[in-house]
Design an enzyme around this catalytic site. Structure first.
Site, short mmCIF file in Angstrom:
data_model
loop_
_atom_site.label_atom_id
_atom_site.label_comp_id
_atom_site.label_asym_id
_atom_site.label_seq_id
_atom_site.Cartn_x
_atom_site.Cartn_y
_atom_site.Cartn_z
N ILE B 483 -9.14 75.46 69.19
CA ILE B 483 -8.15 74.41 68.87
C ILE B 483 -7.03 74.39 69.90
CG2 ILE B 483 -6.55 73.56 67.14
CD1 ILE B 483 -8.12 74.73 65.02
N ARG B 525 -4.82 83.76 64.48
CA ARG B 525 -5.56 85.02 64.60
C ARG B 525 -6.53 85.10 65.77
NH1 ARG B 525 -10.14 86.62 62.92
NH2 ARG B 525 -11.77 85.09 63.07
N ALA B 710 -1.27 91.19 72.56
CA ALA B 710 -1.13 89.82 72.05
C ALA B 710 -0.71 89.79 70.58
CB ALA B 710 -2.45 89.07 72.21
N GLY B 712 -0.21 86.56 67.44
CA GLY B 712 -0.42 85.14 67.17
C GLY B 712 0.82 84.35 67.50
N GLY B 714 0.77 80.49 67.17
CA GLY B 714 0.63 79.06 66.88
C GLY B 714 1.37 78.56 65.66
N GLU B 715 1.85 79.46 64.81
CA GLU B 715 2.40 78.97 63.54
C GLU B 715 3.92 79.06 63.45
OE1 GLU B 715 -0.73 79.64 60.16
OE2 GLU B 715 -0.65 81.39 61.43
#
Lengths: 82, 762
Positions: B483, B525, B710, B712, B714-715
């Site tokens: 995505i 994730r 790393a 996450g 994106g949120e």
């Protein structure tokens, strides 16, 4: 013994309101089994819908994760996301 | 193996994404692009009522229309017992999911599917859907969350009893669940407070707004084997839900991941695939269904709206001693709003000794909510971070300073229980505090707002394979739809571990029969968990490459070391050999043991949490109520950015969606419970021309659990914007907007209240 803290209602309803439990266990799997033995239904609840925060780090579906005698384990709802 | 940040050659660079060209020139295959020989077109008949009993469904006329090959209703789906599982992005009851895909007995919202047809053309399918006659008994409905909580509200489910209350209720309710989290003694803390503030905030349901509507092509073979080609956030999720809803063995479903034109959490459920399966099974032909935009709005899950009541108590010096948060969240027609995360995230940024949090999961006659970036966190954080700003003003303390002095740090106990470790929240506050943005002078009608946010991030089950091809190029196979540029990050991590150039690695997102199980793409994730699987697969390949070099040199594998994509003798005792490149070893693979491949399946744990602090400048047009975003700076703890451009893109995208949520987006219902704005002309989302360049500032606090550090990303960027914008509007106008969206009509009304318009001269 690791201390299991229960801050939310989802798990507390199984413990009769008890918010802290000392559990003889050295893995998450054994902790769940012991909690199920002492509070029937709680182990299943953890299996199906909860995550555990061990010393601040969140683990989901991780039976083999080790617990140390001074571990602090917090039961929280399982986390998804978008 | 952990990689030293200083020595990285690929991770941290900004190569072009492997899927970029296909997407730019229109060659990429999205859900609606697939066709199959003999394919039929499906169309879903939807309810025009918010709440009604289905008295009868007559399909004769539709079935008799020439070209129609199948008609299905709930009678064509198995009756499924109530059973909760965690397959998608939160607990899901399979019975509810089945009823959501096809109404049974009652329709629960405007747009609820009641029947479907498959025909030889889209026009015939549409005509046939119109010929299906549904007789309804219209029932009273309820849309608003607090109305739905009232004892006399129309009840959606006779078998829904509130969980989490004592004693166990005997009457059904729209309140599915009550959750609480407590820390310390709120009442005692409240008494200690020298300054208190109590406020109520609300937000409306908003859609994820992915550009690509839901689409699928499904074929059920005569032997019962099913192929599903669809656009989703997880082919394994599609397979699992379809298998459960239609009683099919998982092994008899092959789910193929199409390219995905946005999801943001909204494609973590199925809507069309089970219906297409039923139609294909009945007709014996492949069936394609593509939603139009109106169907996407009416028939799929938005993010919840809700009510957020916040109390903050502080000492005069700004130290917060007590906080209470009450969250009432819309679940839509079936239980399952993200009320838990909403409760846990709203105050997570702060070290507060006494906290009480209560949440309610409430059903009403709306589409069942779906996940949307950091589900629940933006809702409650709009309330808490707006209230923090109000407290800062009351205390006359700089809002950045107030956050800094109350910030959660390593060792702080969160209100929901865990003791934080390795968190980067304070670093985001300090970076924001020192950012030049805060020195830019503001003009007339301009204001500045600050807000912070938290999101958990998750790991979970991921599989990956690393295949060395005969020419030395490498194929990475993974199970997560791409995505946000994850193909690039997977290829980069593999290239780094192998020591070869990025362009020698080709990542492939495989179907459910071609790679091991992978939980869906969500929860921020994939770069963390699937990236860990990819890295481990590449590392296993390196071990094998060393063995093969040893076989060529006829020495022990322990005497070989791997460096920069080549095998070297580990020292003078190992012998004197020219280095062997990966390409040279691949060429001789057949002679040294056969193909060189590795597969890894893991359940990744220890995803580091996401923290962010945002600064927003606005200018308010007092004539029209229009709010222009002048400047926006988003500071975020990103762990280590694998591909900085795509991390920045995630931050900019999240902020943009948050600004839309803040300023314009809302589901508007008429008095009959029908959605009035199911299209982009009436549902206003921000476009590029509405916004300045959003500056993404990456704070790198590496995650020790990940080989490259790393986390996450994106949120969490969608969490602070609503409060940041509201706080900026308050700064510009002196008006506190406590209800979203802060759209021109609403802000204009508030401005009129502040300064009534002069009457025109007669």
């Amino acid at each position: 013994m690791p201390r299991v803290l229960i801050t939310g209602t989802a798990a507390r309803r199984f413990t009769g309101g008890q918010t802290e439990v000392a559990v003889e266990a050295d893995t998450v799997r054994r902790m769940i089994a012991e909690l199920e033995r002492r509070f029937p239904g709680l182990g299943h609840q953890i299996d199906e819908g909860m995550a555990v925060a061990i010393d601040g780090e969140i683990f989901q579906d991780a039976y083999q994760t080790p617990l140390s005698p001074d571990s602090e384990v917090v039961l929280i709802p399982k986390i998804g996301g978008g | 193996m952990a990689y030293d940040g200083e020595s990285l050659k690929v991770v941290g660079t900004r190569p072009i994404r492997p899927d970029g060209v296909d997407k730019v020139i229109g060659r990429a295959n999205f859900g609606a692009d697939m066709t199959m020989p003999g394919m039929l077109w499906g169309k879903i008949k939807r309810s025009p009522h918010a709440h009604a009993r289905i008295k009868s469904i007559k399909i004769d006329k539709a079935a008799a229309l020439p070209g129609v090959k199948a008609v299905v209703t709930a009678a064509d789906f198995p009756q499924i017992p109530s059973e909760e599982a965690f397959v998608g992005e939160g607990p899901m009851n399979f019975r509810d999911l089945s009823y959501n895909c096809m109404a049974r007995g009652k329709v629960l919202y405007d747009g609820h599917a009641v029947a479907a047809v498959a025909a030889i053309s889209p026009a015939i399918a549409e005509g046939a859907a119109d010929l299906i006659e549904v007789e309804y008994e219209v029932l009273p409905h309820v849309i608003d969350v607090e109305e739905a909580m009232k004892p006399n509200a129309p009840i959606l489910h006779d078998d829904l009893f509130t969980q989490g209350v004592d004693p166990k209720p005997t009457a059904p309710s729209n309140v599915a669940k009550r959750v609480t989290f407590t820390k310390g003694d709120f009442a005692a803390g409240w008494k200690e407070a020298e300054v208190t503030i109590e406020r109520r905030y609300t937000s409306k349901a908003v859609h994820q707004g992915y550009i690509e509507p839901h689409a699928c092509v499904v074929a059920v073979g005569n032997d019962g084997q099913c192929t599903i080609w669809s656009s989703s956030q997880g082919q394994f999720m599609v397979r699992a839900y379809c298998a459960k809803l239609l009683n099919i063995d998982l092994a008899n479903i092959r789910a193929m991941p199409a390219e995905i034109g946005g999801g943001f959490g909204g494609k973590t459920l199925v809507y069309l695939e089970p219906v297409a399966l039923a139609l294909s099974k009945k007709s014996g032909r492949p069936v394609k269904i593509v939603m139009n935009r109106e169907e996407v709005f009416r028939g799929t899950g938005p993010a919840a709206g809700g009510v957020y009541e916040v109390k903050l108590g502080a000492k005069k010096n700004g130290r917060i001693v007590a906080a209470e948060l009450v969250v009432k969240l819309q679940a839509g027609a079936f239980p399952g709003s993200p009320v838990g995360p909403a409760c846990m995230c709203g105050l997570a940024m702060y070290d507060i000794p006494h906290v009480n949090i209560v949440g309610y999961d409430v059903v009403s006659n709306r589409p069942k909510v779906a996940a949307y970036r950091a589900p629940g966190a933006p809702n409650s954080t709009f309330g808490t971070e707006s209230c923090m700003d109000e407290l800062a003003r009351k205390l006359n303390i700089d809002p950045v300073r107030l956050r800094e002095m109350n910030a959660a740090k390593d060792g702080t106990k969160a209100a929901h229980g865990p003791t934080w470790t390795n968190i980067g929240y304070l670093q985001t506050v300090e970076t924001a505090k020192n950012h030049p943005h805060l020195k830019v002078k503001l003009g007339k009608n301009q204001g500045r707002g600050i807000a912070s946010g938290f999101w958990f991030n998750i790991g979970g089950e991921s599989s990956a394979a690393c295949h060395v091809n005969e020419d030395g190029s490498v194929t990475i196979v993974e199970g997560n739809p791409d995505i946000g540029g994850s193909r690039a990050s997977m290829a980069m991590m593999a290239a780094e571990a192998l020591g070869i150039p990025y362009d020698k690695v080709r990542p492939v997102v495989a179907d459910t029969s071609s790679v091991g199980f992978s939980f869906l793409t969500g929860g921020s994730r994939v770069t963390f968990a699937t990236g860990m699987a990819v890295t481990q697969a590449a590392e296993k390949v390196v071990v094998e490459l060393k063995k093969r070099a040893a076989a060529i040199w006829d020495i022990s594998p322990e005497a070989v070391e791997w460096k920069d994509g080549k095998a070297y003798p580990a020292g003078p005792n190992a012998g004197s050999f020219e280095p062997l490149s990966l390409q040279e070893i691949a060429l001789k693979a057949g002679r040294t043991g056969g193909p060189i491949s590795a597969e890894v399946s893991i359940n990744a744990q220890g995803a580091g949490a996401g923290w962010a602090t945002h600064i927003c400048d606005v200018e308010v047009d007092r004539e029209t109520g229009y709010v222009k975003i002048l400047r926006y700076t988003a500071v975020q703890d990103v762990g280590r950015a694998i591909h900085p451009s795509y991390v920045e893109g995630q931050i900019q995208g999240g902020v943009t969606q948050g600004i839309g949520w803040a300023l314009n987006e809302e589901y508007i219902y008429d008095k009959d419970g029908r959605l009035e704005n199911p299209g982009y002309l009436d549902y206003r989302m921000p476009v590029a021309s509405d916004l300045p360049m959003i500056e993404a500032v990456m704070v790198e606090v590496p995650n020790p659990r990940h080989p490259f550090g790393a986390k996450g990303v994106g949120e969490v960027p969608i969490v602070p914007p609503m409060a940041a914008v509201a706080n900026a509007i308050a700064d510009a106008t002196g008006i506190r907007m406590r209800n979203l969206p802060m759209s021109p009509p609403h802000l204009r009304a508030a401005l009129d209240e502040q300064e009534p318009p002069r009457q025109a001269a007669e």
